[in-house]
Design an enzyme around this catalytic site. Structure first.
Site, PDB file in Angstrom:
ATOM      1  N   GLU A  47       0.634  -1.400   0.305  1.00 55.71           N
ATOM      2  CA  GLU A  47       0.025   0.266  -0.003  1.00 55.71           C
ATOM      3  C   GLU A  47       1.114   1.200  -0.258  1.00 55.71           C
ATOM      4  O   GLU A  47       2.104   1.028   0.881  1.00 55.71           O
ATOM      5  CB  GLU A  47      -0.922   0.052   1.332  1.00 55.71           C
ATOM      6  CG  GLU A  47      -1.845   0.744   1.771  1.00 55.71           C
ATOM      7  CD  GLU A  47      -2.920   1.644   2.174  1.00 55.71           C
ATOM      8  OE1 GLU A  47      -2.506   0.757   3.373  1.00 55.71           O
ATOM      9  OE2 GLU A  47      -3.331   2.230   2.150  1.00 55.71           O
ATOM     10  N   CYS A 244      -6.342   0.891   2.195  1.00 58.84           N
ATOM     11  CA  CYS A 244      -7.713   1.929   2.859  1.00 58.84           C
ATOM     12  C   CYS A 244      -7.195   3.247   1.499  1.00 58.84           C
ATOM     13  O   CYS A 244      -8.385   3.178   0.913  1.00 58.84           O
ATOM     14  CB  CYS A 244      -7.858   2.981   4.033  1.00 58.84           C
ATOM     15  SG  CYS A 244      -7.915   1.919   5.420  1.00 58.84           S
ATOM     16  N   ASN A 378     -11.427  -3.129   0.340  1.00 56.07           N
ATOM     17  CA  ASN A 378     -10.910  -3.257   1.126  1.00 56.07           C
ATOM     18  C   ASN A 378     -11.440  -3.600   2.288  1.00 56.07           C
ATOM     19  O   ASN A 378     -11.756  -5.087   2.633  1.00 56.07           O
ATOM     20  CB  ASN A 378      -9.567  -2.255   0.969  1.00 56.07           C
ATOM     21  CG  ASN A 378      -9.138  -2.421   2.267  1.00 56.07           C
ATOM     22  OD1 ASN A 378      -8.048  -3.807   2.515  1.00 56.07           O
ATOM     23  ND2 ASN A 378      -8.285  -1.329   2.756  1.00 56.07           N
ATOM     24  N   GLU A 379     -11.317  -2.446   3.863  1.00 56.33           N
ATOM     25  CA  GLU A 379     -11.877  -2.871   5.034  1.00 56.33           C
ATOM     26  C   GLU A 379     -13.230  -2.220   4.815  1.00 56.33           C
ATOM     27  O   GLU A 379     -13.464  -1.410   5.572  1.00 56.33           O
ATOM     28  CB  GLU A 379     -11.043  -2.252   6.123  1.00 56.33           C
ATOM     29  CG  GLU A 379     -10.143  -2.939   7.235  1.00 56.33           C
ATOM     30  CD  GLU A 379      -8.790  -2.045   7.863  1.00 56.33           C
ATOM     31  OE1 GLU A 379      -9.377  -1.606   7.958  1.00 56.33           O
ATOM     32  OE2 GLU A 379      -8.107  -3.385   7.553  1.00 56.33           O
TER      33      GLU A 379
END
Ligand code: AHR
Length: 665
Positions: A47, A244, A378-379
């Protein structure tokens, strides 16, 4: 008599090991070759956090090279008077700003722009650096001259210049000019200057400086030492671009892969999700040039032998930063996001006669990248997620049944969101579920059986982001955290039938630019260091074997349970190397006697070439640093085995990998 015989028989059945007082007998059942360990099992998560991309892996040394940083287009640059910011008539539509260097009007005054780089510009003596710039003369006729110079502003010498070359701009049309510079000194925090020579003005755009010696020598390439560190793990999978940043603070600033491909000069700037996020680690100038884009990610995955695993936005902005419905894309407006997924598969795998496959070919890779996995979201959490994911799944299953879909179980390793999302992922029949757990020591110590009880019929597990975060303020890289990760990973390995991928996170951090730690690899402008957690990942990856073998102590998995004296263990068979591999971790303060008992071997079979790789640090709170990179490293030595039984001892706070080659059937 009967009692005596029974006693003798029992005694004969006992291994030499069991006769060793107080030993912990670990029984490895060699006949029960179990689940296949997926080639993707141990991988990497990338990331752009901690200046991992621009200022890190992406080898560009110039910050704000296209003058597009919003608010202040000169951010990262020092300028003299007579330098003008321009926005009309530039060569790149999506990066409209460029700079006009006007003559100073005085023979003893200079017109200069000076770039500070990312925490300085690191250069090495005798290495070649490729300076390039798009430029044109201001006047329709004649030429202009610029001097490109790498300089050491701290030098007490007569000259600050470390390297320089003059370039003649010979056209009023935009053209790319290129020259190589070779610094005469190593300097971690140099600057790049462009002087206008003479009074004839020049326009400049996309000012770039790269080491020539990038990974595999690619132009627009990646930092060689950092990719080498990745390759040295032998990762099975490479997940990108996050994290993120897949979501973005707002939907507009999500990672948009389509903006990250095509000619690098025309890739637009994006605000990084980690820009200005934390007051305690504040960075006002964190942007994504997209110079490291999806083509570069795919190419690097291929070159380091990892399956590419892109994660795409599901139509949700970062829920931490923006948890209200209006921030997200409504479910009935998802088409552009779905198109992104379909087009990405075409970009990666499509023929060169397709729109996106053609672009891939134009960028230099006519062969497909063989994309097999795609993460959507993603999250995420809440019903917002499955209701969007469902739309993607329907279309992807119909158009691309060959692609394995990865869904998410949210940001937590257990609890309300997790308990809601796992059944939802089963309902949607995704192939793998991405679990995240940044947890303290106590969690890692207690989670040794986590996957033993998982439903074998549902989706597989992708432990997509995890790291042991020390409790009580110890949230930094240190040996003990790495040791507990190693202990926990026995559980991944033992359950390789359902755990198909695992990636520690985050991957990279610049020593001056980090927002989040611990991280796997640290770097400054010239050096990099592999942490203890890195070596744990590497030991697992290099010794992952091909199949799980049952390993028990008193009939139980060895997972740090009560009465197991702080031991964790797992075993695999490597059918290619015909080798048994046993990993044992002692998280306790005392050395423990252990016995490895390989049962089920035929009489004529022997175990040879015994090796033990030992990973230990005396100071549990220390790690390797860029100044002392090789302080804590695994050490390999030979070990002799007596028949099928090894009696040995594992030191306190130690991770050992034992290996024996099987000879005979
Ligand atoms: O790895 C850092 C962050 O942790 C990731 O961006 C996010 O997915 C998680 O919260």
């Amino acid at each position: 008599m009967k009692t005596l015989l029974t006693t003798l028989a029992l005694a004969a059945g006992l291994t030499a090991a069991a006769q060793t007082a107080n030993t912990h007998e670990l029984v490895i059942q060699t006949k029960k070759v179990g689940a296949k360990i997926q080639p993707t099992m141990y991988g990497l998560f990338f990331e752009d956090i901690n200046y991992a991309a621009d200022g890190g892996l992406y080898a560009e040394l110039v910050k704000n090279r296209s003058f597009e940083f919003p608010g202040n287009h000169f951010q990262g640059w020092k300028t003299t008077p007579n330098v003008q910011m321009m926005s009309e008539g530039g060569p790149f539509e999506r990066n409209p700003h460029y700079v006009r260097l006007n003559g100073s009007g005085h023979g003893h005054k200079r017109t200069v722009i000076e770039n500070e780089g990312y925490f300085g510009i690191g250069v090495k003596k005798g290495e070649k650096y490729r300076f390039s710039v798009w430029a044109r003369t201001v006047k329709p006729n004649g030429t202009a001259k610029i001097l490109a110079e790498i300089a050491d502003t701290k030098s007490m010498g007569e000259h600050q210049s470390l390297a320089g070359a003059e370039i003649t701009i010979n056209s009023p049309e935009w053209k790319k000019y290129e020259v190589e510079l070779t610094p005469n000194k190593t300097e971690e925090k140099a600057v790049l200057r462009i002087f206008l020579r003479g009074q004839n003005g020049a326009d400049v755009e996309h000012v770039s400086l790269f080491p020539v010696d990038t990974w595999n020598g690619h132009k627009n390439g990646l930092r060689k030492d950092l990719v080498q560190a990745l390759a040295d793990i032998k990762p099975g999978v490479f997940r990108f671009p996050g994290g993120c940043i897949v979501e973005g603070t707002d939907i507009e600033t999500r990672y948009d892969w389509k903006k990250s491909v095509g000619p690098v000069e025309n890739r637009p700037l994006n605000e990084n999700r980690w820009q200005g996020t934390f007051e305690h680690r504040f960075f006002a100038d964190y942007y994504q040039s997209y110079g490291l884009g999806f083509y570069e990610y795919f190419l690097m995955s291929e070159e380091i032998g990892a399956e590419p695993l892109p994660i795409l936005n599901v139509g949700l902005a970062c829920q931490y930063q923006n948890n209200h419905e209006s921030a997200h894309c409504p479910v009935d407006h998802l088409q552009p996001f779905i198109d992104d997924a379909i087009d990405l598969i075409e970009f990666a795998n499509g023929g060169t006669d397709t729109e996106w496959g053609k672009l891939r070919a134009e960028m230099g890779h006519p062969e497909p990248f063989n994309l097999k996995f795609l993460g959507i979201g993603n999250e995420q959490w809440g019903k917002e997620y499955p209701e969007r994911l469902e739309v993607f799944v329907k279309v992807l299953r119909e158009k691309h049944p060959e692609i394995k879909i990865i869904g998410s179980s949210g940001p937590n390793s257990e609890g309300r969101d997790f308990d809601y999302l796992w059944p939802e992922m089963k309902r949607l029949k995704v192939d793998l579920v991405d679990e995240h757990f940044y947890r303290p020591e106590s969690w890692f110590l207690a989670a040794g059986n986590r996957y033993d009880k998982y439903d074998r019929k549902g989706p597989k597990v992708f432990a997509g982001e995890y790291a042991c975060h020390g409790a009580n303020g110890k949230k930094w890289n240190h040996f003990n955290a790495a040791l507990l990760e190693a202990a926990f990973m026995t559980n991944l390995e033992r359950n390789a039938d359902i755990v198909h991928m695992a990636t520690y996170a985050p991957l990279f951090a610049h020593v001056e630019g980090w927002q989040w730690r611990p991280d796997l690899i640290w770097f400054d402008n010239l050096r990099s260091v592999r942490t203890c957690s890195y070596y744990v990942q590497q030991l697992y990856s290099h010794n992952k074997g091909t199949n799980v073998l049952p390993l028990t102590m008193a009939g139980q998995p060895v997972s740090g349970q009560e009465g197991q004296d702080g031991l964790f263990a797992s075993a695999v068979w490597d059918n290619d190397a015909k080798t048994y591999i046993v990993k044992v971790i002692n998280v306790g303060d005392k050395a423990q006697p252990i016995t490895l008992n390989f049962t089920g071997l035929k009489k004529k079979t022997t175990l040879t070439d015994g090796k033990v790789i030992t990973f230990h640090a005396d100071d549990l709170l220390k790690d390797n640093t860029v100044d002392a990179p090789n302080t804590i490293i695994p050490v390999e030595s030979s070990i002799a085995i007596d028949g099928n039984v090894l009696n040995t001892q594992i030191g306190p706070k130690t991770f050992c990998v034992y290996k024996f080659v099987k000879n005979g059937k």
